[in-house]
Scaffold this motif. Structure first.
Motif: not given
Length: 192
Positions: A29-45
């Motif tokens: 519901l918070t949309g956090l699930r999208e942050q578990f994608s490969l591109p999102a995790l890579r961008a985070l790091l």
């Protein structure tokens, strides 16, 4: 009025299911699930190493708790940080993630598998009791950070110390193999 035996026997498992479904719903519901994608995790790091690594560890722990596999985390770390650093960051994140899952599941569910009154279950638990660290090491070699393994071990009543030591010793080899695999794939696909 006393609850029926079956209800009292399984109330911790029901509570565990409610807690985990609540976490999963919050992530969705918070949309956090999208942050578990490969591109999102890579961008985070890649955005900020220190904050990125801390958020990466947190994301790995939440992901493991809601039954996400660990390979996207490892792949993202390798793509963002390189094989050696990415592998080391993933190892730390995997160990923390496994421990968090263990603590949450055992804290709510207790040692519910000990209540199973079947000969096969008793035999498996007896082996685990005789050689807890060795059992966890072997299971980690085969199943790495598999969320179902973390849940099962937490509910088995294995001691936290044995679980942590077995995880610390059992995770490096499979992670090393995956590091080289993902590094090779990234080079072939020219992603790095």
């Amino acid at each position: 009025m006393a609850l029926p035996f079956a209800m009292t026997r399984y109330r911790r498992l029901i509570l565990l299911a409610v807690v985990l479904v609540t976490v999963l719903l919050l992530v969705e519901l918070t949309g956090l699930r999208e942050q578990f994608s490969l591109p999102a995790l890579r961008a985070l790091l890649e955005a900020n190493l220190v904050v990125g690594v801390l958020l990466f560890v947190l994301a790995f722990a939440i992901g493991n708790l809601i039954q996400l596999p660990g390979w996207p985390f490892l792949a993202a770390a390798i793509l963002a940080l390189g094989t050696a650093t990415g592998g080391l960051v993933t190892y730390v994140a995997a160990c923390v993630s496994c421990l968090v899952t263990f603590q949450v599941v055992q804290g709510v569910g207790g040692s519910a598998l000990r209540d199973i009154d079947r000969p096969l279950a008793r035999k498996i638990l007896a082996r685990l009791d005789r050689h807890p660290v060795r059992s966890v090491v072997l299971l980690r070699l085969l199943f790495q950070t598999m969320p179902a393994l973390n849940y099962t071990l937490a509910l088995s009543g294995v001691k936290r110390r044995d679980y942590l030591l077995g995880s610390l010793l059992g995770l490096p080899l499979p992670l090393l193999v995956y590091c080289f695999f993902f590094d090779r794939i990234a080079r072939v696909l020219q992603l790095v």
